[in-house]
Write a protein that holds these residues in place. Structure first.
Motif, PDB file in Angstrom:
ATOM      1  N   PHE A 215       0.839  -1.213   0.000  1.00  0.00           N
ATOM      2  CA  PHE A 215       0.000   0.000   0.000  1.00  0.00           C
ATOM      3  C   PHE A 215       0.869   1.257   0.000  1.00  0.00           C
ATOM      4  O   PHE A 215       0.564   2.237  -0.666  1.00  0.00           O
ATOM      5  N   GLN A 216       1.970   1.205   0.741  1.00  0.00           N
ATOM      6  CA  GLN A 216       2.881   2.346   0.763  1.00  0.00           C
ATOM      7  C   GLN A 216       3.581   2.525  -0.578  1.00  0.00           C
ATOM      8  O   GLN A 216       3.988   3.643  -0.920  1.00  0.00           O
ATOM      9  N   LYS A 217       3.700   1.441  -1.334  1.00  0.00           N
ATOM     10  CA  LYS A 217       4.390   1.492  -2.625  1.00  0.00           C
ATOM     11  C   LYS A 217       3.425   1.613  -3.806  1.00  0.00           C
ATOM     12  O   LYS A 217       3.827   1.399  -4.959  1.00  0.00           O
ATOM     13  N   SER A 218       2.172   1.981  -3.550  1.00  0.00           N
ATOM     14  CA  SER A 218       1.190   2.061  -4.635  1.00  0.00           C
ATOM     15  C   SER A 218       1.679   2.930  -5.783  1.00  0.00           C
ATOM     16  O   SER A 218       1.473   2.605  -6.969  1.00  0.00           O
ATOM     17  N   ALA A 219       2.336   4.037  -5.452  1.00  0.00           N
ATOM     18  CA  ALA A 219       2.816   4.952  -6.501  1.00  0.00           C
ATOM     19  C   ALA A 219       3.914   4.329  -7.345  1.00  0.00           C
ATOM     20  O   ALA A 219       4.169   4.792  -8.466  1.00  0.00           O
ATOM     21  N   SER A 220       4.558   3.282  -6.831  1.00  0.00           N
ATOM     22  CA  SER A 220       5.619   2.624  -7.598  1.00  0.00           C
ATOM     23  C   SER A 220       5.070   1.936  -8.849  1.00  0.00           C
ATOM     24  O   SER A 220       5.827   1.646  -9.776  1.00  0.00           O
ATOM     25  N   TYR A 221       3.776   1.668  -8.858  1.00  0.00           N
ATOM     26  CA  TYR A 221       3.144   1.093 -10.039  1.00  0.00           C
ATOM     27  C   TYR A 221       2.710   2.176 -11.038  1.00  0.00           C
ATOM     28  O   TYR A 221       2.330   1.878 -12.167  1.00  0.00           O
ATOM     29  N   GLY A 267       6.910  10.876  -9.189  1.00  0.00           N
ATOM     30  CA  GLY A 267       7.201  11.571  -7.932  1.00  0.00           C
ATOM     31  C   GLY A 267       7.310  10.617  -6.772  1.00  0.00           C
ATOM     32  O   GLY A 267       8.215  10.722  -5.930  1.00  0.00           O
ATOM     33  N   GLY A 268       6.400   9.643  -6.703  1.00  0.00           N
ATOM     34  CA  GLY A 268       6.425   8.669  -5.613  1.00  0.00           C
ATOM     35  C   GLY A 268       7.651   7.781  -5.666  1.00  0.00           C
ATOM     36  O   GLY A 268       8.269   7.481  -4.643  1.00  0.00           O
ATOM     37  N   ALA A 269       8.040   7.381  -6.882  1.00  0.00           N
ATOM     38  CA  ALA A 269       9.187   6.487  -7.031  1.00  0.00           C
ATOM     39  C   ALA A 269      10.494   7.168  -6.653  1.00  0.00           C
ATOM     40  O   ALA A 269      11.431   6.534  -6.175  1.00  0.00           O
ATOM     41  N   GLY A 300      12.209  19.289 -15.189  1.00  0.00           N
ATOM     42  CA  GLY A 300      11.490  18.010 -15.210  1.00  0.00           C
ATOM     43  C   GLY A 300      10.866  17.791 -13.841  1.00  0.00           C
ATOM     44  O   GLY A 300      11.030  16.750 -13.210  1.00  0.00           O
ATOM     45  N   CYS A 301      10.143  18.820 -13.376  1.00  0.00           N
ATOM     46  CA  CYS A 301       9.680  18.851 -11.977  1.00  0.00           C
ATOM     47  C   CYS A 301       8.540  17.894 -11.676  1.00  0.00           C
ATOM     48  O   CYS A 301       8.209  17.672 -10.516  1.00  0.00           O
ATOM     49  N   GLY A 302       7.921  17.317 -12.726  1.00  0.00           N
ATOM     50  CA  GLY A 302       6.839  16.367 -12.483  1.00  0.00           C
ATOM     51  C   GLY A 302       5.715  16.980 -11.682  1.00  0.00           C
ATOM     52  O   GLY A 302       5.199  18.046 -12.028  1.00  0.00           O
ATOM     53  N   ASP A 303       5.350  16.323 -10.582  1.00  0.00           N
ATOM     54  CA  ASP A 303       4.226  16.819  -9.777  1.00  0.00           C
ATOM     55  C   ASP A 303       4.668  17.716  -8.636  1.00  0.00           C
ATOM     56  O   ASP A 303       3.881  18.049  -7.753  1.00  0.00           O
ATOM     57  N   GLY A 304       5.953  18.124  -8.627  1.00  0.00           N
ATOM     58  CA  GLY A 304       6.435  19.049  -7.608  1.00  0.00           C
ATOM     59  C   GLY A 304       6.850  18.391  -6.305  1.00  0.00           C
ATOM     60  O   GLY A 304       7.196  19.089  -5.340  1.00  0.00           O
ATOM     61  N   THR A 305       6.841  17.064  -6.261  1.00  0.00           N
ATOM     62  CA  THR A 305       7.183  16.352  -5.024  1.00  0.00           C
ATOM     63  C   THR A 305       8.588  16.705  -4.538  1.00  0.00           C
ATOM     64  O   THR A 305       8.803  16.950  -3.347  1.00  0.00           O
ATOM     65  N   PHE A 306       9.539  16.741  -5.462  1.00  0.00           N
ATOM     66  CA  PHE A 306      10.915  17.046  -5.073  1.00  0.00           C
ATOM     67  C   PHE A 306      11.041  18.480  -4.565  1.00  0.00           C
ATOM     68  O   PHE A 306      11.699  18.739  -3.547  1.00  0.00           O
ATOM     69  N   LEU A 307      10.394  19.424  -5.246  1.00  0.00           N
ATOM     70  CA  LEU A 307      10.477  20.823  -4.822  1.00  0.00           C
ATOM     71  C   LEU A 307       9.867  21.012  -3.429  1.00  0.00           C
ATOM     72  O   LEU A 307      10.413  21.734  -2.598  1.00  0.00           O
TER      73      LEU A 307
END
Length: 372
Positions: A215-221, A267-269, A300-307
């Protein structure tokens, strides 16, 4: 234990791509031609049946990576020869299962827009898939078959539920899916029970250790599942008119990929790698204030998770974070994709982080510099 779960996750991801490719191989003349000739090149194949050679080449590379084809490499890729491995021959015995699991793609793709008839069909297909998986368990085909088939069922369910906000509660003592048809929800819960992600405890569903990991790795898919619109049209991609890969809707959104899910999954990965970068960020922004960078630019900021992550690290753990009034921190996101820019703005605005999000490509740094 996490190492074992991670290995299963990678087999899941492999199955999401591999099984639809194998299905097209089995449903076309290609598999029979390969068996008849024992060894065949893409050039020879194109002389015997209608194929899109470039995409068949990619498909064969995928099968080769999964040890389903052996290869004798030639300088000219189209003259490289392939022959089936024993694993592929064994997999052919499960041709109908491969075909039925591949049918899931249509419903996975339309997850949030299914009508009542499609929802009923999807539910029945999920139940059939569970029956197949239970049969595989009896034969202990864990690596070659079970985990790959399970991936095509479980991975898209996890990514769709998480991405679209259908998980109401996910903690060890309680597990709730919200706002879905009751029969559909029951089938999904049965999948999770069958895969040992949840179990019944005191009339509620509780999450297992395995479930907590997945469940915690859902974004990995997310990244892999974002290409289900392409995987569901593999027949056209491999054999017919493959120009659909360039199609866009009226709002100029790509149709071969769910770009928003792609950005979310990416972003999750990447969160795993943040710990490495944290050390660099802490070092830079704990220097004397007049020696520090003016801010952070993520191309290549994607969804802004890193920022968002970097902003919080600087704010809460550096000298700079105590002096934002005198030394404001410029947070700048650059992405060529509109859906990514929208996702970044939404994430950063909701976190009350002032930012600049612009259209730009990593291939054109001067243009980005000129805009800024």
């Amino acid at each position: 234990m996490n190492k074992n779960y991670r290995e299963i996750l990678f087999l899941h991801l492999q199955g999401i791509v591999l099984i639809p490719i194998v299905n097209q191989l089995f449903c076309s003349k290609i598999f029979e031609i390969i068996l008849d000739h024992k060894e065949i090149s893409i050039k020879m194949l194109s002389e015997k049946t209608n194929i899109n050679a470039g995409y068949i080449n990619i498909a064969f590379r995928t099968l080769r990576s999964a040890n389903l084809l052996k290869v004798n490499i030639n300088d000219n890729e189209y003259d490289t020869t392939y022959k089936p491995t024993e694993d592929l021959i064994q997999l052919y015995k499960y041709k109908e299962m491969v075909k039925d699991f591949s049918k899931l793609l249509h419903y996975h793709e339309k997850f949030i827009s299914l009508n009542d008839i499609e929802l009923e069909e999807y539910t029945k297909l999920i139940d059939l898939s569970i029956d197949y998986l239970n049969e595989l368990k009896k034969h202990n085909n864990q690596n070659l078959l079970y985990n790959k088939f399970e991936g095509l069922l479980l991975g898209p369910l996890l990514s769709n539920l998480s991405f679209n906000g259908y998980f109401s509660t996910i903690d060890n003592d309680n597990f709730v899916i919200k706002n879905l048809d009751e029969n559909f929800t029951n089938s999904i819960e049965t999948v999770f029970i069958s895969s040992d992600l949840i179990h019944i405890s005191n009339e509620n569903y509780s999450i297992t250790n395995k479930g907590e990991f997945f469940f915690q790795k859902s974004a990995s898919y997310g990244v892999t599942c974002s290409y289900i619109p392409t995987l569901s049209k593999l027949k056209d991609l491999l054999f017919n008119n493959c120009s659909f890969i360039w199609d866009k809707d009226d709002n100029n959104n790509e149709l071969h990929v769910n770009r928003e899910m792609n950005v979310w999954g990416s972003g999750g990965a990447h969160k795993t790698y943040f710990k490495k970068i944290d050390k660099i960020i802490l070092s830079l922004f704990n220097k004397p204030l007049n020696e520090q960078p003016k801010g952070i630019v993520d191309v290549g900021c994607g969804d802004g998770t890193f920022l968002e992550h970097v902003y919080n690290i600087i704010k809460n753990h550096t000298i700079r974070g105590k002096h934002f009034d005198e030394f404001p921190l410029n947070i700048i996101g650059v992405d060529i994709n509109k859906a990514a820019r929208i996702s970044s703005r939404k994430k950063l605005n909701s976190a009350n982080i002032e930012s600049i999000i612009i259209n730009g490509s990593i291939n054109e740094p001067k243009m980005i510099n000129d805009i800024l």
